[in-house]
Design a protein around this motif. Structure first.
Motif, PDB file in Angstrom:
ATOM      1  N   TRP A 297       0.785  -1.229   0.000  1.00 36.23           N
ATOM      2  CA  TRP A 297       0.000   0.000   0.000  1.00 36.23           C
ATOM      3  C   TRP A 297       0.819   1.283   0.000  1.00 36.23           C
ATOM      4  O   TRP A 297       0.257   2.363  -0.142  1.00 36.23           O
ATOM      5  CB  TRP A 297      -0.969  -0.002   1.181  1.00 36.23           C
TER       6      TRP A 297
ATOM      7  N   TYR B 149      -3.930   0.079  -3.450  1.00 33.69           N
ATOM      8  CA  TYR B 149      -2.976  -0.948  -3.029  1.00 33.69           C
ATOM      9  C   TYR B 149      -2.877  -2.009  -4.110  1.00 33.69           C
ATOM     10  O   TYR B 149      -3.680  -2.059  -5.029  1.00 33.69           O
ATOM     11  CB  TYR B 149      -3.371  -1.577  -1.688  1.00 33.69           C
TER      12      TYR B 149
ATOM     13  N   ALA C  65      -6.197  -0.568   3.695  1.00 37.46           N
ATOM     14  CA  ALA C  65      -4.855  -1.135   3.570  1.00 37.46           C
ATOM     15  C   ALA C  65      -4.698  -2.360   4.461  1.00 37.46           C
ATOM     16  O   ALA C  65      -3.948  -3.260   4.145  1.00 37.46           O
ATOM     17  CB  ALA C  65      -3.813  -0.087   3.940  1.00 37.46           C
TER      18      ALA C  65
END
Length: 79
Positions: free
Chosen positions: A18, A76, A64
């Motif tokens: 991420w 991400y 995330a």
């Protein structure tokens, strides 16, 4: 396929990368639009230039997950 920088030490517990960068810029909504990326696109992740260690994954948007559980949603790559 686009290559994105990521610090492999910052992967979430669900294998989400991420902290994504493209040519020194953080991968945010504006850059995703500029690069014409979308959810489900396959991307390559690298950590150090010149190294052969690249990981392929799928671009997505959402939480995330730990250790970044305080972040609402982020772009991400799911490995």
């Amino acid at each position: 396929m686009i290559r994105l920088f990521n610090d492999y030490n910052a992967l979430s517990v669900t294998h989400r990368a991420w902290l994504l960068m493209f040519r020194g810029r953080e991968l945010d909504d504006a850059l995703v639009t500029e690069l014409r990326l979308k959810r489900g696109d396959r991307v390559l992740l690298f950590q150090d230039e010149g190294e052969d260690d690249e990981w392929e994954g799928v671009l997505d948007f959402g939480p995330a997950n730990a250790p970044a559980s305080d972040i609402e949603a982020v772009w991400y790559v799911q490995l």
